[in-house]
Design an enzyme around this catalytic site. Sequence first.
Site, short mmCIF file in Angstrom:
data_model
loop_
_atom_site.label_atom_id
_atom_site.label_comp_id
_atom_site.label_asym_id
_atom_site.label_seq_id
_atom_site.Cartn_x
_atom_site.Cartn_y
_atom_site.Cartn_z
N GLU A 155 0.83 -1.21 0.00
CA GLU A 155 0.00 0.00 0.00
C GLU A 155 0.86 1.26 0.00
O GLU A 155 0.84 2.06 0.95
CB GLU A 155 -0.95 -0.01 1.19
CG GLU A 155 -1.96 -1.13 1.10
CD GLU A 155 -3.03 -1.09 2.18
OE1 GLU A 155 -2.77 -0.51 3.24
OE2 GLU A 155 -4.11 -1.64 1.96
N GLU A 185 -5.52 -8.34 -1.00
CA GLU A 185 -6.17 -8.17 0.30
C GLU A 185 -7.64 -7.88 0.08
O GLU A 185 -7.98 -7.02 -0.74
CB GLU A 185 -5.59 -7.00 1.10
CG GLU A 185 -4.27 -7.25 1.73
CD GLU A 185 -3.80 -6.09 2.61
OE1 GLU A 185 -4.64 -5.44 3.26
OE2 GLU A 185 -2.58 -5.85 2.61
C1 BG6 Z 1 -4.45 -2.89 4.82
C2 BG6 Z 1 -3.10 -3.31 5.31
O1 BG6 Z 1 -4.46 -1.52 4.88
O2 BG6 Z 1 -5.58 -3.25 5.53
C3 BG6 Z 1 -3.11 -4.38 6.37
O3 BG6 Z 1 -2.24 -3.67 4.26
C4 BG6 Z 1 -4.28 -4.17 7.29
O4 BG6 Z 1 -1.87 -4.34 7.03
C5 BG6 Z 1 -5.56 -4.30 6.48
O5 BG6 Z 1 -4.29 -5.02 8.38
C6 BG6 Z 1 -6.83 -4.23 7.29
O6 BG6 Z 1 -6.83 -3.09 8.10
P1 BG6 Z 1 -7.10 -3.17 9.67
O7 BG6 Z 1 -6.91 -1.80 10.17
O8 BG6 Z 1 -8.48 -3.68 9.83
O9 BG6 Z 1 -6.08 -4.13 10.19
#
Ligand code: BG6
Length: 479
Positions: A179, A372
């Site tokens: 990211e 993701e």
């Molecule tokens: C993304 C990141 O922004 O979202 C992860 O690459 C992160 O590291 C994921 O964990 C989900 O976000 P959060 O704040 O729910 O953990």
Amino acid sequence: MPFKKNFLWGGATAANQCEGGYSEGGRGPANVDMAPWGEDRQSVITGRMKMLEFDDHHFYPAKNAIDMYHHYKEDIRMFGEMGFKVYRMSIAWSRIFPKGDETEPNEEGLSFYENVFRECHRYGIEPLVTITHFDCPIHLIKEYGSWRNRKMIKFYERLCRTLFRRYKGMVRYWLTFNEINMIFHAPFMGAGLCFEEGEDEWKVKYQSAHHELVASALATKIAHEEDPENKVGCMLAAGNYYPYSCRPEDMWEAICCDRNNYFFIDVQSRGAYPAYALKKMEREGTMPHMEPGDAELLKNNTVDFVSFSYYTSRCASAKPELHENTRGNLIPTVKNPYLESTDWGWQIDPLGLRITLNALYDRYQKPLFVVENGLGAVDQPVEGPDGELTVEDDYRIDYLRKHIQAMRDAVTEDGVDLMGYTTWGPIDLVSAGTGEMRKRYGFIYVDRDDQGKGTLKRYRKKSFWWYKRVIESNGECLD
Ligand code: BG6
């Protein structure tokens, strides 16, 4: 069959959110260790509150996380049981170079990851390695000011060269920065940046972004030189902006917001700063210093594929103050009245994934990879029929099913070239945004709470069996 025969199904984690073992195996401290749980987290991750040492008043969840450092064999075995084809994970930079500026790497760190990769291959799982998932050794922050300093390119280059050489033949898929656009939104967590009183934050951010972009191109170059089999991707926190209304001013705002994110990927994928970015930086006085040779390096070393995270779409208005706002993956946005939200206020929009896939494919014409996607929710463990704990997480299945369906439409109806899909957090891990454990994403439940208490035992949730069937059927069976 909707997806390619060799479609890469799997899950994604980040070292700092699951490994723990923060001071084991010669590992040095990093920015990501210093993000505390609780109300100060936000100020720390945005670089407004300097936290370069642990103190006694805060709890630091990344120190031990879910202790994958000691549980990796068990965890990868469970990924294998689900049929993973790929496991996206990251390297903790300070395990390999504890301070960051050493000339020789730490052998214990290197062999730890070698063992992890061996374990993956035992189950036919291809590792997809994020070279830095937000982490930066603390020494590099204290001594050099992190990515604001051009010397970082050299240190990163050394890290990359070490990894590509050591893991040649074991790892083929690499992402240079997780990211990369997070440098704008969470500069300390995303890039180790802290700001001094009166400093022009945006100037520092753009200069640091330039260094990361040059480092990323250099990494791509070296990866290809070391092994032509290597495939390197960029990684964007994606989610397209919708205009709040069809007022032209809202539409324009949506375009500008999208460009703030595209900016990075435009450089990494097309090989040059886009005209709109050059104009903006010129106008705002944030034009970074570029050295001779930078433009050529960027031009000649574009990425092989474009990867991204997608949790939610976003919404833009020319008058945001008139609307309700909501959070979503560290990027606040105007609330879209047509969408439902998770308990953490992230809006749920499966069609937005199809829209984002199409927008990225139209723009870059390179293979895409969703690295993701997932639902952060509170889970209630219950006793299953076999006496083991489980979670009836139909809400998670429902979220993932709808997103996979949208992805399927993008592939079968729109012709998007998609390499794979890794859900975020196949095993519960520490939340990057909040530091919580109770915000769970996994197919595997981990017994640990927000204060770090629990047995760390792992349990299969209902979604574990569901995802196994999805993979077995290559996305055909989503029931
Ligand atoms: C993304 C990141 O922004 O979202 C992860 O690459 C992160 O590291 C994921 O964990 C989900 O976000 P959060 O704040 O729910 O953990």
